[in-house]
Design a protein around this motif. Structure first.
Motif, mmCIF file in Angstrom:
data_model
loop_
_atom_site.group_PDB
_atom_site.id
_atom_site.type_symbol
_atom_site.label_atom_id
_atom_site.label_comp_id
_atom_site.label_asym_id
_atom_site.label_seq_id
_atom_site.Cartn_x
_atom_site.Cartn_y
_atom_site.Cartn_z
ATOM 1 N N TRP A 51 -4.496 -7.894 4.647
ATOM 2 C CA TRP A 51 -5.937 -7.748 4.458
ATOM 3 C C TRP A 51 -6.675 -8.818 5.258
ATOM 4 C CZ3 TRP A 51 -7.992 -5.804 -0.812
ATOM 5 C CH2 TRP A 51 -9.356 -5.586 -0.740
ATOM 6 N N TYR A 108 -0.021 -4.259 3.891
ATOM 7 C CA TYR A 108 -1.345 -4.360 4.528
ATOM 8 C C TYR A 108 -1.763 -5.825 4.534
ATOM 9 C CZ TYR A 108 -6.442 -3.604 5.006
ATOM 10 O OH TYR A 108 -7.762 -3.619 5.406
ATOM 11 N N TRP A 116 -0.553 -1.417 13.931
ATOM 12 C CA TRP A 116 0.595 -0.979 13.139
ATOM 13 C C TRP A 116 1.857 -1.620 13.701
ATOM 14 C CZ3 TRP A 116 0.876 1.892 8.761
ATOM 15 C CH2 TRP A 116 2.108 2.467 8.419
ATOM 16 N N HIS A 146 -7.752 3.614 7.785
ATOM 17 C CA HIS A 146 -6.508 3.071 7.235
ATOM 18 C C HIS A 146 -5.474 4.195 7.133
ATOM 19 C CE1 HIS A 146 -4.842 -0.280 4.518
ATOM 20 N NE2 HIS A 146 -3.854 0.552 4.782
ATOM 21 N N TYR A 187 0.532 -3.119 8.500
ATOM 22 C CA TYR A 187 -0.738 -2.678 9.078
ATOM 23 C C TYR A 187 -1.779 -3.773 8.895
ATOM 24 C CZ TYR A 187 -5.168 -0.185 9.560
ATOM 25 O OH TYR A 187 -6.441 0.184 9.947
ATOM 26 N N THR A 207 0.834 -1.196 0.000
ATOM 27 C CA THR A 207 0.000 0.000 0.000
ATOM 28 C C THR A 207 0.875 1.253 0.000
ATOM 29 O OG1 THR A 207 -1.667 -1.244 1.232
ATOM 30 C CG2 THR A 207 -1.901 1.153 1.194
#
Length: 199
Positions: free
Chosen positions: A123, A121, A192, A113, A156, A76
């Motif tokens: 997901w 990321y 994070w 986000h 993240y 990302t």
């Protein structure tokens, strides 16, 4: 624990969708998006298929060779989160047009986000219900987190339960801001992880 992991391809799509569907049937957030066990069994797999297709196209799916677990990662870039984009509405239309929560979950998570730094990321990560607690999730995340550390890249995710939050904390993630309280539903935990400095 030796876990053989490879990058999934289009040929693995159905395996990944089935795995995510089974892994998240009892998840609090999935239960909020698709309330009622019968409705969830009939519909939830379509959302997992939409997520799988998005990540196969733009990210990477790591798959345990025996099909017991998978992790969906999206690289990302900084500044690339448009909460007004039509992605959540398109997912809702494809998955379950009458269910506004399919779109709402996408808009709410996009709204929290972080956009100021490039990151990996996570997901979703799913492990077969009968194999949970064996360290498969940790094994799936290890190579990516090692690469993040080596490249100086943060990571993240949004944890969907207190149990998964505890796993991620053990791997170096920390709560980012406040939990996201879904309307009349459970909390999600934005987390994070700063890259670790390698000796």
């Amino acid at each position: 624990m030796g876990v053989a992991i490879r990058t999934a391809t289009e040929a693995d799509r159905e395996t990944v969708v089935r795995l995510l569907d089974e892994a998240f049937q009892d998840d609090p957030v999935s239960g909020w998006v698709f309330p009622g066990a019968e409705y969830r069994r009939a519909t939830h797999h379509r959302l997992m298929a939409a997520f799988t297709d998005i990540v196969l196209d733009a990210g990477r799916i790591d798959l345990v060779e025996d099909g017991s677990g998978c992790a969906l990662w999206m690289p990302t870039p900084a500044g690339e989160h448009d909460t007004d984009d039509e992605g959540p509405a398109q997912v809702r239309q494809a998955v379950d047009p009458a269910n506004e929560r399919v779109e709402l979950i996408g808009r709410l998570t996009a709204g929290i986000h972080p956009a100021d730094r490039s990151h990996e990321y996570l997901w979703m990560i799913g492990v077969s219900p009968g194999r949970q607690g064996e360290g498969i999730g940790t094994a799936l995340m290890g190579p990516v987190l090692d690469r993040c550390d080596g490249d100086g890249v943060p990571a993240y995710l949004e944890a969907s339960s207190p149990r998964s939050r505890a796993l991620y904390e053990r791997l170096g993630f920390a709560l980012l801001g406040s939990p996201l309280a879904l309307p009349d539903g459970p909390q999600m935990f934005p987390m994070w992880r700063e890259p670790r400095v390698l000796a």
